[in-house]
Design a protein around this motif. Structure first.
Motif, short mmCIF file in Angstrom:
data_model
loop_
_atom_site.label_atom_id
_atom_site.label_comp_id
_atom_site.label_asym_id
_atom_site.label_seq_id
_atom_site.Cartn_x
_atom_site.Cartn_y
_atom_site.Cartn_z
N ALA A 51 15.60 63.53 -21.76
CA ALA A 51 16.80 64.34 -22.03
C ALA A 51 17.54 63.86 -23.28
CB ALA A 51 17.73 64.31 -20.82
N ASN A 52 17.43 62.56 -23.59
CA ASN A 52 18.10 61.98 -24.75
C ASN A 52 17.24 61.98 -26.01
OD1 ASN A 52 16.67 59.94 -23.03
ND2 ASN A 52 17.05 58.62 -24.79
N ALA A 53 16.10 62.64 -25.97
CA ALA A 53 15.17 62.62 -27.12
C ALA A 53 15.77 63.31 -28.33
CB ALA A 53 13.86 63.30 -26.73
N ARG A 54 15.28 62.91 -29.50
CA ARG A 54 15.68 63.54 -30.76
C ARG A 54 15.19 65.00 -30.76
NH1 ARG A 54 19.64 60.96 -32.10
NH2 ARG A 54 19.57 62.13 -34.05
N PRO A 55 15.89 65.88 -31.47
CA PRO A 55 15.52 67.30 -31.48
C PRO A 55 14.08 67.55 -31.92
CG PRO A 55 17.66 66.99 -32.54
CD PRO A 55 17.13 65.62 -32.25
N GLN A 56 13.58 66.77 -32.88
CA GLN A 56 12.21 66.95 -33.35
C GLN A 56 11.20 66.67 -32.23
OE1 GLN A 56 14.55 64.97 -34.68
NE2 GLN A 56 14.72 65.35 -36.88
N VAL A 57 11.54 65.73 -31.36
CA VAL A 57 10.67 65.37 -30.24
C VAL A 57 10.70 66.47 -29.19
CG1 VAL A 57 10.33 63.73 -28.35
CG2 VAL A 57 10.83 62.89 -30.66
N LYS A 58 11.89 66.92 -28.85
CA LYS A 58 12.00 68.00 -27.86
C LYS A 58 11.24 69.24 -28.33
CE LYS A 58 16.33 66.63 -25.66
NZ LYS A 58 17.74 66.97 -25.42
N GLY A 59 11.29 69.51 -29.63
CA GLY A 59 10.60 70.67 -30.18
C GLY A 59 9.08 70.58 -30.09
N ALA A 60 8.55 69.36 -29.97
CA ALA A 60 7.10 69.16 -29.91
C ALA A 60 6.58 69.05 -28.48
CB ALA A 60 6.73 67.88 -30.68
N CYS A 61 7.48 69.09 -27.50
CA CYS A 61 7.08 68.81 -26.12
C CYS A 61 6.97 70.05 -25.25
CB CYS A 61 8.07 67.81 -25.50
SG CYS A 61 7.82 66.15 -26.18
N HIS A 62 6.18 69.88 -24.18
CA HIS A 62 5.98 70.95 -23.20
C HIS A 62 7.03 70.92 -22.08
CE1 HIS A 62 1.88 69.76 -24.73
NE2 HIS A 62 1.99 71.01 -25.13
N TYR A 63 7.65 69.75 -21.89
CA TYR A 63 8.61 69.58 -20.79
C TYR A 63 9.64 68.54 -21.22
CZ TYR A 63 10.40 68.06 -16.20
OH TYR A 63 11.21 67.73 -15.14
N THR A 64 10.90 68.75 -20.82
CA THR A 64 11.97 67.80 -21.06
C THR A 64 12.56 67.38 -19.72
OG1 THR A 64 12.49 68.77 -23.22
CG2 THR A 64 14.20 67.41 -22.20
N THR A 65 12.69 66.07 -19.53
CA THR A 65 13.19 65.55 -18.25
C THR A 65 14.68 65.87 -18.08
OG1 THR A 65 13.80 63.38 -19.17
CG2 THR A 65 11.53 63.63 -18.33
N PRO A 66 15.13 66.04 -16.83
CA PRO A 66 16.55 66.27 -16.60
C PRO A 66 17.42 65.04 -16.91
CG PRO A 66 15.27 66.80 -14.61
CD PRO A 66 14.33 66.23 -15.62
N HIS A 67 16.85 63.85 -16.73
CA HIS A 67 17.61 62.61 -16.93
C HIS A 67 17.21 61.94 -18.25
CE1 HIS A 67 17.87 63.14 -12.54
NE2 HIS A 67 19.09 62.66 -12.72
N PRO A 68 18.14 61.18 -18.84
CA PRO A 68 17.81 60.45 -20.06
C PRO A 68 17.02 59.17 -19.77
CG PRO A 68 20.13 60.13 -19.51
CD PRO A 68 19.57 61.10 -18.50
N GLY A 69 16.49 58.58 -20.83
CA GLY A 69 15.78 57.32 -20.71
C GLY A 69 16.66 56.24 -20.10
N GLY A 70 16.05 55.41 -19.27
CA GLY A 70 16.78 54.34 -18.61
C GLY A 70 17.59 54.79 -17.42
N GLN A 71 17.57 56.10 -17.14
CA GLN A 71 18.33 56.65 -16.01
C GLN A 71 17.47 57.57 -15.17
OE1 GLN A 71 22.26 58.11 -17.10
NE2 GLN A 71 22.27 56.78 -18.88
#
Length: 195
Positions: free
Chosen positions: A133-153
């Motif tokens: 969930a906390n990923a950079r926009p470029q990463v989210k744009g390259a992915c098939h799925y985004t987690t509901p929670h951020p890293g470390g949480q």
């Protein structure tokens, strides 16, 4: 026709995580020691640790690829009994290729969870690309799925739950984990923190 994230998840046999910003919140604490050197500390989410145990019970093989070299990460990886541990990887694609070869899988059977641009080379070619969930926009744009929670949480757990749910094994694996007489469950994620 492009495959959905769920269809991609059904094929996954190996899941690999970045560490900073994925299994941690990305903060790196440097504590000075008596010799003027730094001791690195990071915080890991217990939800992710239990999720890795569930992944293994579900038949997934688990590992990490990280750019940094850290004793803290080595201790946590040992506690979690990770099969693939690659630290100090400035160019992560070569580590991914080694994992694919060692595991005897195709790249379509590998999921990768990342949060920053250093992860893009793997995210662009793996079978299931997952952003936190906390990923950079470029990463989210390259992915098939985004987690509901951020890293470390809990992002790692989100990724594992998503794959196991798509594979139809999440509920079964949870019940197996809860069985008192299951030796695999009893032995999983029993870390000491190197104490």
């Amino acid at each position: 026709m492009s495959l959905s994230a769920q269809d991609r998840a059904k094929k996954i046999k190996v899941i690999i995580f970045d560490v900073d910003g994925v299994l941690t919140d990305g903060q790196i604490f440097v504590i000075p020691d008596a010799n003027g050197k730094g001791i690195e500390a990071k915080g890991f989410a217990a939800h992710d640790g239990l999720g890795i145990s569930l992944a293994r019970l579900g038949g997934l093989r688990v590992g990490i690829i990280t750019k940094r070299q850290s004793q803290t990460v080595a201790i946590r990886a040992n506690d979690l009994k990770l099969e693939f541990i690659y630290q100090g990887q400035a160019h992560k694609l070569s580590a991914m290729n080694e994992i694919v070869a060692k595991a005897g899988i195709t790249v379509d059977e590998l999921a990768y969870v990342g949060d920053d641009i250093v992860d893009l080379p793997i995210l662009r070619v793996c079978g299931l690309a997952i952003a936190t969930a906390n990923a950079r926009p470029q990463v989210k744009g390259a992915c098939h799925y985004t987690t509901p929670h951020p890293g470390g949480q809990g992002a790692g757990r989100d990724a594992i739950d998503f794959i196991l749910e798509a594979q139809g094994s999440l509920d079964r694996v949870i019940e197996e984990y809860l069985e008192a007489d299951n030796p695999a469950a009893a032995a999983s994620d029993v870390g000491s923190g190197n104490m």
